[in-house]
Write a protein that holds these residues in place. Structure first.
Motif, mmCIF file in Angstrom:
data_model
loop_
_atom_site.group_PDB
_atom_site.id
_atom_site.type_symbol
_atom_site.label_atom_id
_atom_site.label_comp_id
_atom_site.label_asym_id
_atom_site.label_seq_id
_atom_site.Cartn_x
_atom_site.Cartn_y
_atom_site.Cartn_z
ATOM 1 N N ILE A 178 0.864 -1.180 0.000
ATOM 2 C CA ILE A 178 0.000 0.000 0.000
ATOM 3 C C ILE A 178 0.904 1.234 0.000
ATOM 4 O O ILE A 178 1.883 1.296 0.761
ATOM 5 N N PRO A 179 0.648 2.230 -0.841
ATOM 6 C CA PRO A 179 1.472 3.445 -0.826
ATOM 7 C C PRO A 179 1.480 4.085 0.569
ATOM 8 O O PRO A 179 0.456 4.137 1.262
ATOM 9 N N VAL A 180 2.662 4.547 0.989
ATOM 10 C CA VAL A 180 2.854 5.082 2.335
ATOM 11 C C VAL A 180 3.307 6.538 2.225
ATOM 12 O O VAL A 180 4.187 6.870 1.424
ATOM 13 N N VAL A 181 2.683 7.399 3.064
ATOM 14 C CA VAL A 181 3.095 8.802 3.201
ATOM 15 C C VAL A 181 3.687 8.960 4.593
ATOM 16 O O VAL A 181 3.025 8.642 5.599
ATOM 17 N N ALA A 182 4.952 9.405 4.671
ATOM 18 C CA ALA A 182 5.631 9.599 5.947
ATOM 19 C C ALA A 182 5.504 11.059 6.362
ATOM 20 O O ALA A 182 5.845 11.967 5.602
ATOM 21 N N ALA A 183 4.993 11.294 7.588
ATOM 22 C CA ALA A 183 4.851 12.652 8.127
ATOM 23 C C ALA A 183 5.387 12.631 9.553
ATOM 24 O O ALA A 183 4.627 12.583 10.520
ATOM 25 N N ALA A 221 12.278 5.843 2.729
ATOM 26 C CA ALA A 221 11.688 4.585 2.262
ATOM 27 C C ALA A 221 10.247 4.739 1.827
ATOM 28 O O ALA A 221 9.745 3.906 1.062
ATOM 29 N N ALA A 222 9.541 5.787 2.316
ATOM 30 C CA ALA A 222 8.121 5.958 1.983
ATOM 31 C C ALA A 222 7.969 6.397 0.531
ATOM 32 O O ALA A 222 8.896 6.893 -0.106
ATOM 33 N N ASP A 223 6.762 6.204 0.005
ATOM 34 C CA ASP A 223 6.478 6.613 -1.372
ATOM 35 C C ASP A 223 6.389 8.129 -1.495
ATOM 36 O O ASP A 223 6.589 8.668 -2.583
#
Length: 540
Positions: free
Chosen positions: A249-254, A267-269
């Motif tokens: 699943i596409p991941v957004v890092a915040a 590493a996140a998308d």
């Protein structure tokens, strides 16, 4: 040389009496252990890790902590090792917190580590950079593997603390922009178990079935508020980075504020500077979409009206250019009538052809009928049987005649008469054989005499008897020409009754003119005898 006597008193060899108590090795080791633990208790030990080879097969970790002047053994029990926030690494400068104790089995003292802290921010940055290089070499940060986010996700998964302001900011921003269904996986975002919980949450969302009771998110947001490097360290752990990189699943890092960064951001998308910005990136603005949709619908209706008007105009122009229906159908109608008339004739001809082929096939089938073939075979077998019967009878008659003749010979001529007859025939054959042998011998003798006479007639001796001679040189070879004789040369003249040695004088007659008179020589020494060719060369 005299010797002094040696005393054999046992009491003289024992130690003098003393009040010092005796200790066993185990008792002394236990006393030292308690003394050391009571004197120091818990300590904070700063130094560099050395001899670290990873956890033992039992799960415990054994290594050393040293500085420029000394070294102390260290051990981390299995339960403590699994909860460490910072794992030990070879050459890492750390502050180890634990208690000093001894190991009686080898008379060594050691520190039992309960927690490890990097020795300063610089050490953490060095660890972070080394880990970044390692994971980058494995391809976890490859930009080609990053996937685009869905334009309008149905379900959004959020991995964060359920009690912080981060989740409220994300939900508030999603409600303002485009309300969507949100699934929150509560985790600790700081502490010893934080990394394992975050990695488990990411893998848990990926493990949900697509059409299950709990819907699978279309996009994930891993969020946390700002903090120091130590506070954000959970998101630099390998377990978290690998879970994000492996996510389907596409991941957004915040994570943190805009100036903060962690390995999960690489590493996140997609990386968002803040949790609020992450909510803005995963969904569009609903009002903007409605306005854009309305504008596109208006433009679409106008385009459809204009396209309809243009198509009507084009259709009218084409209709004017088209010929009438009667002119278009006249030629096809005429071809149809002609084909109909030909069809009746063709059907009749086809029927007749098929009848002829059917008749021929029936005749051929009649000739090849199994009954007809069987009758023919039965007739051939009958004829063959008759011939076999006649042949058998004829052969039998011939054998009977042969046997009759043989029987007549056996009964008419007795054995004695046949023996006498054979004896006379043998005598007659012997006489004939003797006569034939004598006749053959006489004939062969006459042929041999004739051949011997022919040999004597052709021999050189016969020629010599007629007055000829053979001239031989000193080597015994015949001289065939006059040029082969030189003056003073010794020659042999061979006659029929013997040979004569002579010396050639070399005198020869000139090519032309009268020949000078010479002394008459004996007939055996005449010149013609020197040049006269013989019929048979001796030794040739």
């Amino acid at each position: 040389m005299s010797r002094k006597p040696v005393s054999t008193d046992i009491a003289s060899t024992q130690s003098p009496a003393t009040n010092t108590p005796e200790w066993s090795v185990t008792t002394l080791a236990g006393a030292l252990k308690r003394t050391l633990e009571d004197a120091f208790g818990h300590v904070r030990l700063r130094g560099e890790i050395t001899g670290y080879r990873g956890p033992h097969s039992s799960g415990h970790a054994y290594f050393g902590i040293k500085d420029e002047g000394a070294r102390i053994d260290a051990v981390i029990w299995k339960g403590v090792f699994q909860k460490l926030k910072i794992r030990p690494e070879e050459g890492m400068e750390v502050i180890a917190i634990g208690r000093i104790t001894t190991f009686p089995g080898s008379s060594k003292y050691q520190i039992v580590v309960e927690s490890i802290e990097p020795a300063g921010v610089g050490a953490l940055m060095a660890i972070l950079e080394e880990r970044r290089k390692k994971l980058a070499a494995e391809g976890l940060f490859d930009e080609t593997k990053k996937r685009p986010l869905p334009f309008l996700p149905e379900v959004i998964g959020v991995v964060t603390s359920p009690t912080g302001a981060v989740i409220r900011d994300i939900l508030h921003r999603l409600a303002d922009r485009f309300p969507r269904r949100v699934l929150v996986w509560p985790v600790r975002v700081q502490g010893e178990t934080s990394a394992a919980e975050v990695a488990a949450a990411v893998r848990g969302f990926n493990a949900l079935p697509i059409n299950g009771d709990v819907p699978r998110p279309d996009v994930l947001i891993v969020a946390r508020g700002g903090g120091s490097l130590e506070d954000l360290w959970s998101f630099n752990e390998e377990i978290v980075v690998r879970a994000v990189a492996e996510s389907a699943i596409p991941v957004v890092a915040a994570i943190g504020h805009e100036t903060d960064w962690t390995l999960i951001d690489l590493a996140a998308d997609m990386r968002a500077p803040t949790p609020t910005a992450a909510a803005e990136k995963v969904v569009p603005v609903q009002l903007d979409l409605l306005a854009t949709t309305a504008d596109l619908a208006r433009r679409h209706r106008g385009a459809m009206h204009r396209l309809h008007d243009r198509r009507v105009s084009d259709l009218k122009g084409l209709a004017r250019a088209l010929p009438s229906a009667e002119s278009l159908l006249a030629t096809p109608r005429q071809r149809l009538d002609l084909a109909g008339s030909r069809l009746l004739h063709g059907l009749g001809a086809g029927v007749r052809r098929n009848e002829a082929r059917l008749s021929m096939a029936s005749q051929k089938l009649a000739r090849l009928s199994p009954l007809v073939l069987l009758e023919r075979a039965r007739a051939r077998w009958t004829i063959a049987a008759r011939g076999l019967t006649r042949g058998y009878a004829h052969g039998l008659e011939r054998r009977e005649a042969i046997l009759a003749r043989a029987a007549s010979r056996l009964t008419v001529q007795p054995i004695r008469l046949r023996i006498n007859d054979r004896s006379e025939r043998v005598k007659t054959a012997g006489i004939r054989l003797v006569n034939a042998f004598e006749a053959r011998a006489s004939t062969d003798r006459a042929r041999l005499d004739n051949l011997w006479k022919l040999v004597e007639g052709l021999s050189h001796k016969g020629v010599l008897a007629r007055g000829y001679a053979i001239i031989l040189d000193e080597a015994g070879q015949p001289i065939r020409t006059r040029a082969g004789v030189s003056e003073g040369m010794a020659i042999d003249v061979v006659f029929a009754d013997g040979a004569v040695r002579a010396i050639a004088d070399g005198d020869a007659a000139p090519a032309s003119g009268p020949r000078p008179a010479k002394k008459r020589k004996a007939p055996s020494e005449a010149t013609p005898a020197l040049t006269q060719p013989n019929l048979f060369d001796v030794g040739s």
